[in-house]
Scaffold this active site. Sequence first.
Site, short mmCIF file in Angstrom:
data_model
loop_
_atom_site.label_atom_id
_atom_site.label_comp_id
_atom_site.label_asym_id
_atom_site.label_seq_id
_atom_site.Cartn_x
_atom_site.Cartn_y
_atom_site.Cartn_z
NE ARG A 132 6.30 -2.72 2.90
CZ ARG A 132 5.13 -2.05 2.29
NH1 ARG A 132 5.28 -1.48 1.30
NH2 ARG A 132 3.82 -2.81 2.45
NE ARG A 189 1.00 12.89 -6.10
CZ ARG A 189 0.44 13.57 -5.55
NH1 ARG A 189 0.36 14.90 -6.21
NH2 ARG A 189 -0.30 13.92 -4.08
N PRO A 198 -3.05 0.48 6.65
CG PRO A 198 -4.87 2.06 6.95
CD PRO A 198 -3.73 1.78 7.35
CD GLU A 199 -2.85 -4.43 1.91
OE1 GLU A 199 -3.26 -4.56 0.69
OE2 GLU A 199 -1.87 -5.07 2.55
CE LYS A 219 -1.74 0.81 0.38
NZ LYS A 219 -0.42 0.54 0.74
#
Length: 268
Positions: A258, A121, A2-3, A52
Amino acid sequence: MPEGHTIHRLAARHAELFAGDKVTASSPQGRFTEGAALISGTVLDRTEAYGKHLLHHHADERTLHVHLGLYGRFTDGDGEPPVPVGQIRLRLASDRHWLELRGPTACELLTPPEVAALRGRLGPDPLRADADPDRAYARIRRSATPLAALLLDQSVVAGTGLIFVTEALFRAGLRPTVPGRQLTPVGWAALWADLVALMTLAVARGRIDTVRDGHLPEAMGRPARVDRHGGEVYVYRRDGAPCHVCGSPVSRGGLAGRNLYWCPTCQP
Ligand SMILES: [Zn+2]
């Protein structure tokens, strides 16, 4: 995976269900038993999405951190929780609602310093009011790394996944492999603004639509997109199909494991 828009929707949903209420927590599967015991019986003050990552801030400065990863998912409902089925990492319940979490990459309690470290982060999240896009550009403008890889790096921009990144680059007319340092300040300002707009729309709709009105199926007299992802997009998983703008076949190529998608004509 999920984005970011999905995580922001979950944060809003969970606040609607539980914020201000005392919750009981358990781990029917047994892998989060100690953590669940520490938040069980406390009030869930508020929820938060950062990229996320989903955070449930409980009273007593205990924060539940969830990252869904590839397989994680939430279900929820009203009234009494159902009989446990499958591997339920976490179950939350109030007098009125219940929620279950299965298959997350992370489900853990964080202390305030650990929450601060997590924020530290992550790059700015286009869906957050406190996002500072200059912080991302400071990384991008110094880097020879392809722009797509930078935008997928959650320490540069948080919440963007492959769909938002490939689509925003198409809309900007930028090849995904352009080195970050070639992006001008004006180019970055436009790209950031577009990410904010696309992601905000996705939060409202619960799906990712990126095509402009003139390229919608009804405007072009073409069939609507049919696949698991659902939204109307320009290039994501459309390799070999004609570009909605110029008709060239959409290209696909790999980058750090990717798949990337782009139009060779519109993204020179
Ligand atoms: Zn094109």
